[in-house]
Design a protein around this motif. Structure first.
Motif, PDB file in Angstrom:
ATOM      1  N   UNK A   1       0.815  -1.212   0.000  1.00  0.00           N
ATOM      2  CA  UNK A   1       0.000   0.000   0.000  1.00  0.00           C
ATOM      3  C   UNK A   1       0.848   1.261   0.000  1.00  0.00           C
ATOM      4  N   UNK A   2       2.172   1.122  -0.004  1.00  0.00           N
ATOM      5  CA  UNK A   2       3.059   2.268  -0.038  1.00  0.00           C
ATOM      6  C   UNK A   2       3.450   2.771   1.343  1.00  0.00           C
ATOM      7  N   UNK A   3       2.882   2.205   2.382  1.00  0.00           N
ATOM      8  CA  UNK A   3       3.183   2.634   3.750  1.00  0.00           C
ATOM      9  C   UNK A   3       4.053   1.588   4.445  1.00  0.00           C
ATOM     10  N   UNK A   4       5.193   1.297   3.875  1.00  0.00           N
ATOM     11  CA  UNK A   4       6.041   0.254   4.438  1.00  0.00           C
ATOM     12  C   UNK A   4       7.321   0.831   5.047  1.00  0.00           C
ATOM     13  N   UNK A   5       7.236   2.014   5.608  1.00  0.00           N
ATOM     14  CA  UNK A   5       8.398   2.669   6.193  1.00  0.00           C
ATOM     15  C   UNK A   5       8.418   2.391   7.692  1.00  0.00           C
ATOM     16  N   UNK A   6       9.550   1.912   8.179  1.00  0.00           N
ATOM     17  CA  UNK A   6       9.685   1.703   9.616  1.00  0.00           C
ATOM     18  C   UNK A   6      10.204   2.992  10.245  1.00  0.00           C
ATOM     19  N   UNK A   7       9.684   3.311  11.405  1.00  0.00           N
ATOM     20  CA  UNK A   7      10.030   4.576  12.038  1.00  0.00           C
ATOM     21  C   UNK A   7      10.250   4.354  13.522  1.00  0.00           C
ATOM     22  N   UNK A   8      11.280   4.959  14.051  1.00  0.00           N
ATOM     23  CA  UNK A   8      11.549   4.899  15.481  1.00  0.00           C
ATOM     24  C   UNK A   8      11.641   6.327  16.001  1.00  0.00           C
ATOM     25  N   UNK A   9      10.819   6.644  16.985  1.00  0.00           N
ATOM     26  CA  UNK A   9      10.828   8.003  17.517  1.00  0.00           C
ATOM     27  C   UNK A   9      12.104   8.296  18.306  1.00  0.00           C
ATOM     28  N   UNK A  10      12.842   7.251  18.693  1.00  0.00           N
ATOM     29  CA  UNK A  10      14.100   7.462  19.418  1.00  0.00           C
ATOM     30  C   UNK A  10      15.155   8.130  18.537  1.00  0.00           C
ATOM     31  N   UNK A  11      15.110   7.838  17.239  1.00  0.00           N
ATOM     32  CA  UNK A  11      16.112   8.370  16.317  1.00  0.00           C
ATOM     33  C   UNK A  11      15.623   9.592  15.553  1.00  0.00           C
ATOM     34  N   UNK A  12      14.461  10.118  15.903  1.00  0.00           N
ATOM     35  CA  UNK A  12      13.894  11.257  15.184  1.00  0.00           C
ATOM     36  C   UNK A  12      14.605  12.544  15.578  1.00  0.00           C
ATOM     37  N   UNK A  13      14.842  13.390  14.592  1.00  0.00           N
ATOM     38  CA  UNK A  13      15.372  14.712  14.874  1.00  0.00           C
ATOM     39  C   UNK A  13      14.250  15.736  14.670  1.00  0.00           C
ATOM     40  N   UNK A  14      14.577  17.000  14.781  1.00  0.00           N
ATOM     41  CA  UNK A  14      13.562  18.051  14.676  1.00  0.00           C
ATOM     42  C   UNK A  14      12.901  18.053  13.301  1.00  0.00           C
ATOM     43  N   UNK A  15      13.661  17.820  12.243  1.00  0.00           N
ATOM     44  CA  UNK A  15      13.101  17.825  10.896  1.00  0.00           C
ATOM     45  C   UNK A  15      12.094  16.687  10.722  1.00  0.00           C
ATOM     46  N   UNK A  16      12.396  15.518  11.300  1.00  0.00           N
ATOM     47  CA  UNK A  16      11.459  14.399  11.215  1.00  0.00           C
ATOM     48  C   UNK A  16      10.153  14.712  11.932  1.00  0.00           C
ATOM     49  N   UNK A  17      10.266  15.284  13.119  1.00  0.00           N
ATOM     50  CA  UNK A  17       9.067  15.608  13.883  1.00  0.00           C
ATOM     51  C   UNK A  17       8.232  16.671  13.179  1.00  0.00           C
ATOM     52  N   UNK A  18       8.905  17.634  12.574  1.00  0.00           N
ATOM     53  CA  UNK A  18       8.193  18.673  11.836  1.00  0.00           C
ATOM     54  C   UNK A  18       7.499  18.089  10.609  1.00  0.00           C
ATOM     55  N   UNK A  19       8.170  17.185   9.908  1.00  0.00           N
ATOM     56  CA  UNK A  19       7.572  16.553   8.736  1.00  0.00           C
ATOM     57  C   UNK A  19       6.360  15.712   9.130  1.00  0.00           C
ATOM     58  N   UNK A  20       6.448  15.025  10.254  1.00  0.00           N
ATOM     59  CA  UNK A  20       5.309  14.241  10.719  1.00  0.00           C
ATOM     60  C   UNK A  20       4.133  15.140  11.079  1.00  0.00           C
ATOM     61  N   UNK A  21       4.405  16.282  11.671  1.00  0.00           N
ATOM     62  CA  UNK A  21       3.336  17.213  12.018  1.00  0.00           C
ATOM     63  C   UNK A  21       2.672  17.771  10.764  1.00  0.00           C
TER      64      UNK A  21
END
Length: 62
Positions: A27-47
């Motif tokens: 379905x195209x949503x096969x990305x694994x994500x760990x909030x432990x390794x997230x930086x500010x840009x990742x959190x902003x992109x998720x928001x």
């Protein structure tokens, strides 16, 4: 010679195209994500993605 007999070669390979089994489709949503390794840009992109999803669901409901 009938009218349709000259056009048969046009659709010849439709039956021989490979088909993908349902268990191999994604379905195209096969990305694994760990909030432990997230930086500010990742959190902003998720928001931003969450806000965009909210806008889409609100448009569909109206």
């Amino acid at each position: 010679m009938g009218r349709a007999q000259g056009h048969k070669t046009r659709d010849k390979n439709k039956g021989s195209l490979p088909q993908v089994p349902k268990n191999m489709k994604s379905d195209g949503n096969d990305v694994e994500y760990s909030s432990e390794f997230a930086d500010h840009a990742d959190l902003e992109a998720m928001a931003r993605a969450s806000a965009a999803n909210q806008r889409v669901t609100n448009k569909r409901r109206k």
